[in-house]
Design a protein around this motif. Structure first.
Motif, PDB file in Angstrom:
ATOM      1  N   ALA A  98       0.863  -1.183   0.000  1.00  0.00           N
ATOM      2  CA  ALA A  98       0.000   0.000   0.000  1.00  0.00           C
ATOM      3  C   ALA A  98       0.897   1.230   0.000  1.00  0.00           C
ATOM      4  O   ALA A  98       1.888   1.278   0.732  1.00  0.00           O
ATOM      5  CB  ALA A  98      -0.927   0.002   1.214  1.00  0.00           C
ATOM      6  N   ALA A  99       0.545   2.215  -0.810  1.00  0.00           N
ATOM      7  CA  ALA A  99       1.410   3.376  -0.986  1.00  0.00           C
ATOM      8  C   ALA A  99       0.937   4.561  -0.160  1.00  0.00           C
ATOM      9  O   ALA A  99      -0.264   4.765   0.041  1.00  0.00           O
ATOM     10  CB  ALA A  99       1.476   3.768  -2.460  1.00  0.00           C
ATOM     11  N   LEU A 100       1.913   5.344   0.307  1.00  0.00           N
ATOM     12  CA  LEU A 100       1.616   6.591   0.994  1.00  0.00           C
ATOM     13  C   LEU A 100       1.494   7.727  -0.011  1.00  0.00           C
ATOM     14  O   LEU A 100       2.196   7.745  -1.016  1.00  0.00           O
ATOM     15  CB  LEU A 100       2.722   6.945   1.995  1.00  0.00           C
ATOM     16  N   ASN A 101       0.630   8.677   0.311  1.00  0.00           N
ATOM     17  CA  ASN A 101       0.517   9.921  -0.432  1.00  0.00           C
ATOM     18  C   ASN A 101       0.579  11.076   0.550  1.00  0.00           C
ATOM     19  O   ASN A 101       0.288  10.906   1.745  1.00  0.00           O
ATOM     20  CB  ASN A 101      -0.796   9.965  -1.216  1.00  0.00           C
ATOM     21  N   PHE A 102       0.968  12.248   0.062  1.00  0.00           N
ATOM     22  CA  PHE A 102       1.094  13.392   0.956  1.00  0.00           C
ATOM     23  C   PHE A 102      -0.223  13.661   1.691  1.00  0.00           C
ATOM     24  O   PHE A 102      -0.225  14.082   2.854  1.00  0.00           O
ATOM     25  CB  PHE A 102       1.528  14.638   0.179  1.00  0.00           C
TER      26      PHE A 102
ATOM     27  N   VAL B  58       9.875   3.703  -6.999  1.00  0.00           N
ATOM     28  CA  VAL B  58       9.615   3.477  -5.574  1.00  0.00           C
ATOM     29  C   VAL B  58      10.943   3.628  -4.847  1.00  0.00           C
ATOM     30  O   VAL B  58      11.841   2.800  -4.990  1.00  0.00           O
ATOM     31  CB  VAL B  58       9.007   2.084  -5.323  1.00  0.00           C
ATOM     32  N   SER B  59      11.082   4.693  -4.064  1.00  0.00           N
ATOM     33  CA  SER B  59      12.359   4.934  -3.398  1.00  0.00           C
ATOM     34  C   SER B  59      12.483   4.156  -2.098  1.00  0.00           C
ATOM     35  O   SER B  59      13.584   3.802  -1.685  1.00  0.00           O
ATOM     36  CB  SER B  59      12.550   6.432  -3.126  1.00  0.00           C
ATOM     37  N   HIS B  60      11.347   3.884  -1.439  1.00  0.00           N
ATOM     38  CA  HIS B  60      11.375   3.152  -0.172  1.00  0.00           C
ATOM     39  C   HIS B  60      10.198   2.194  -0.108  1.00  0.00           C
ATOM     40  O   HIS B  60       9.057   2.594  -0.332  1.00  0.00           O
ATOM     41  CB  HIS B  60      11.299   4.107   1.022  1.00  0.00           C
ATOM     42  N   ALA B  61      10.475   0.929   0.202  1.00  0.00           N
ATOM     43  CA  ALA B  61       9.444  -0.072   0.470  1.00  0.00           C
ATOM     44  C   ALA B  61       9.731  -0.643   1.858  1.00  0.00           C
ATOM     45  O   ALA B  61      10.721  -1.351   2.063  1.00  0.00           O
ATOM     46  CB  ALA B  61       9.460  -1.170  -0.582  1.00  0.00           C
ATOM     47  N   LEU B  62       8.873  -0.320   2.816  1.00  0.00           N
ATOM     48  CA  LEU B  62       9.093  -0.680   4.216  1.00  0.00           C
ATOM     49  C   LEU B  62       7.966  -1.584   4.705  1.00  0.00           C
ATOM     50  O   LEU B  62       6.815  -1.445   4.258  1.00  0.00           O
ATOM     51  CB  LEU B  62       9.131   0.575   5.091  1.00  0.00           C
TER      52      LEU B  62
ATOM     53  N   LEU C 175       9.473   9.888   6.248  1.00  0.00           N
ATOM     54  CA  LEU C 175      10.193  10.007   4.979  1.00  0.00           C
ATOM     55  C   LEU C 175       9.427  10.894   4.014  1.00  0.00           C
ATOM     56  O   LEU C 175      10.006  11.725   3.308  1.00  0.00           O
ATOM     57  CB  LEU C 175      10.403   8.621   4.362  1.00  0.00           C
ATOM     58  N   LEU C 176       8.122  10.726   3.998  1.00  0.00           N
ATOM     59  CA  LEU C 176       7.291  11.493   3.075  1.00  0.00           C
ATOM     60  C   LEU C 176       7.144  12.942   3.526  1.00  0.00           C
ATOM     61  O   LEU C 176       7.390  13.874   2.759  1.00  0.00           O
ATOM     62  CB  LEU C 176       5.914  10.830   2.945  1.00  0.00           C
ATOM     63  N   SER C 177       6.761  13.146   4.788  1.00  0.00           N
ATOM     64  CA  SER C 177       6.524  14.510   5.266  1.00  0.00           C
ATOM     65  C   SER C 177       7.811  15.313   5.345  1.00  0.00           C
ATOM     66  O   SER C 177       7.799  16.538   5.187  1.00  0.00           O
ATOM     67  CB  SER C 177       5.838  14.482   6.634  1.00  0.00           C
ATOM     68  N   GLY C 178       8.950  14.625   5.570  1.00  0.00           N
ATOM     69  CA  GLY C 178      10.234  15.309   5.627  1.00  0.00           C
ATOM     70  C   GLY C 178      10.887  15.494   4.273  1.00  0.00           C
ATOM     71  O   GLY C 178      12.025  15.971   4.192  1.00  0.00           O
TER      72      GLY C 178
ATOM     73  N   ALA D 103      12.158  11.430   0.455  1.00  0.00           N
ATOM     74  CA  ALA D 103      11.939  10.362  -0.523  1.00  0.00           C
ATOM     75  C   ALA D 103      11.835  10.950  -1.917  1.00  0.00           C
ATOM     76  O   ALA D 103      11.360  12.059  -2.113  1.00  0.00           O
ATOM     77  CB  ALA D 103      10.678   9.584  -0.189  1.00  0.00           C
ATOM     78  N   ALA D 104      12.278  10.185  -2.886  1.00  0.00           N
ATOM     79  CA  ALA D 104      12.082  10.522  -4.295  1.00  0.00           C
ATOM     80  C   ALA D 104      11.165   9.465  -4.881  1.00  0.00           C
ATOM     81  O   ALA D 104      11.421   8.279  -4.750  1.00  0.00           O
ATOM     82  CB  ALA D 104      13.413  10.548  -5.042  1.00  0.00           C
ATOM     83  N   GLY D 105      10.089   9.900  -5.520  1.00  0.00           N
ATOM     84  CA  GLY D 105       9.111   8.922  -5.979  1.00  0.00           C
ATOM     85  C   GLY D 105       8.206   8.486  -4.852  1.00  0.00           C
ATOM     86  O   GLY D 105       7.870   9.267  -3.975  1.00  0.00           O
ATOM     87  N   LYS D 106       7.834   7.221  -4.840  1.00  0.00           N
ATOM     88  CA  LYS D 106       6.833   6.729  -3.902  1.00  0.00           C
ATOM     89  C   LYS D 106       7.445   6.030  -2.697  1.00  0.00           C
ATOM     90  O   LYS D 106       8.511   5.410  -2.769  1.00  0.00           O
ATOM     91  CB  LYS D 106       5.898   5.750  -4.608  1.00  0.00           C
ATOM     92  N   VAL D 107       6.723   6.122  -1.580  1.00  0.00           N
ATOM     93  CA  VAL D 107       7.011   5.356  -0.368  1.00  0.00           C
ATOM     94  C   VAL D 107       5.886   4.339  -0.207  1.00  0.00           C
ATOM     95  O   VAL D 107       4.709   4.703  -0.254  1.00  0.00           O
ATOM     96  CB  VAL D 107       7.090   6.252   0.873  1.00  0.00           C
TER      97      VAL D 107
END
Length: 325
Positions: free
Chosen positions: A38-42, A295-299, A310-313, A316-320
């Motif tokens: 599942a992907a995060l969005n801002f 996808v820069s990070h898959a956790l 990672l997203l709010s700061g 990341a480049a691309g998707k988390v």
């Protein structure tokens, strides 16, 4: 029972909890999906803090998009089958082991696309595609400025703009992020942490920018607006910089330009047919090699707080993406 990430009160990512919850009932016209990613969005960072335009009742599960395997279909669903790999838009929250979604919000994952990539495909690409096609009506040969060009949405705008034949100027906050944007098709780059955005735009586009794709807002919106070409269009997507810009109407008059908004999620209510058509067009573009999702990070989902930061700061480049076993 299934694990789900729950928001029980607005706050930072650390206030979220991962708990066992009852499985969701399957309703008419719905599909049950075992989620693999599942992907995060801002927007997710805003929703859990109570800063988004929509505020779900507590407790709720955040997450707008996911990918997984169909495990159950309600009667009458014909375009899918049990065991099929799918991507989905999840109104009930995607950060959980399984979810139930409307059949119309589910698309088969094409061969060759993995779950992490599929999970982050619909929202970011869908937003950029409708912004640049339906709203901005970007034309081949025009100059497109993408602010926040290495982010989940911005990077897709770089790719789609290039595929549509535009000259793409990517603006981001570090050389590393701009390197990613170049790798995805940007013709020119601006490091607005080290360079003056307004001055650089005058160098790169002396006659102004035809289209601005802006998920950032703040001072960057102001600088871009002052560098619009005659009949230019600036698309406001979001406000990652924190300040919602105020538009001086006299600039719109003098430059004969337009400021347009794009709230992608509203298409599900107001024009679902166009939303589905857009996603099919994007999958066709991916199949032709025009799009290369990053996808820069898959956790693992247990590292949800790190993923949110990672997203709010803006690290990341691309998707988390959060992964589930």
């Amino acid at each position: 029972m299934a694990k789900a990430l729950l928001c029980k009160g607005f706050g930072p990512p650390e206030s979220l909890v991962l708990e066992e919850v009852e499985t969701l009932p399957l309703g008419t016209g719905e599909v049950r999906v075992a989620i693999k990613a599942a992907a995060l969005n801002f927007a997710d960072t805003l929703i859990i803090e109570g800063k988004y335009q929509e505020k779900p009742p507590f407790p709720f599960t955040p997450g707008m998009e996911c990918a997984g395997v169909v495990t159950e279909l309600s009667e009458g669903v014909r375009h899918l089958r049990v065991g099929q790999r799918v991507m989905a838009l999840s109104a009930k929250g995607a950060f959980r082991e399984e979810t139930v979604v409307e059949a119309g919000a589910v698309l088969p994952i094409p061969d060759g696309m993995d779950f992490a990539t599929a999970a982050g495909f619909p929202v970011a690409y869908g937003t950029s595609h409708l912004a640049l096609t339906d709203r901005a009506q970007l034309q081949a040969g025009e100059t497109l400025l993408v602010l926040g060009a290495s982010g989940g949405v911005g990077l897709t705008a770089v790719e789609i703009g290039k595929a549509m034949g535009a000259r793409v100027i990517a603006a981001a906050s570090s050389p590393e992020k701009l390197s990613v944007a170049r790798d995805h098709g940007a013709d020119e780059v601006i490091d607005y942490a080290a360079e003056d955005l307004k001055a650089r735009l005058k160098e790169l586009a002396p006659k102004g920018v035809d289209v601005v794709f802006d998920p950032v807002g703040g001072d960057y919106f102001d600088a871009a607006l002052r560098n619009m070409a005659w009949c230019g269009r600036i698309i406001t997507i979001g406000y990652a910089a924190g300040r919602i810009p105020q538009v001086p109407a006299n600039l719109l008059l003098v430059k004969n330009c337009a400021v347009l908004g794009l709230f992608w999620g509203a298409y599900r209510k107001h024009n679902p047919q166009r939303l589905g058509q857009s996603l099919m067009e994007l999958l066709a573009m991916w199949g032709r090699g025009k799009l290369r999702p990053h996808v820069s990070h898959a956790l693992p989902i247990t590292d949800y707080a790190q993923a949110f930061h990672l997203l709010s700061g803006r690290k990341a480049a691309g998707k988390v993406v959060l992964t589930l076993v």
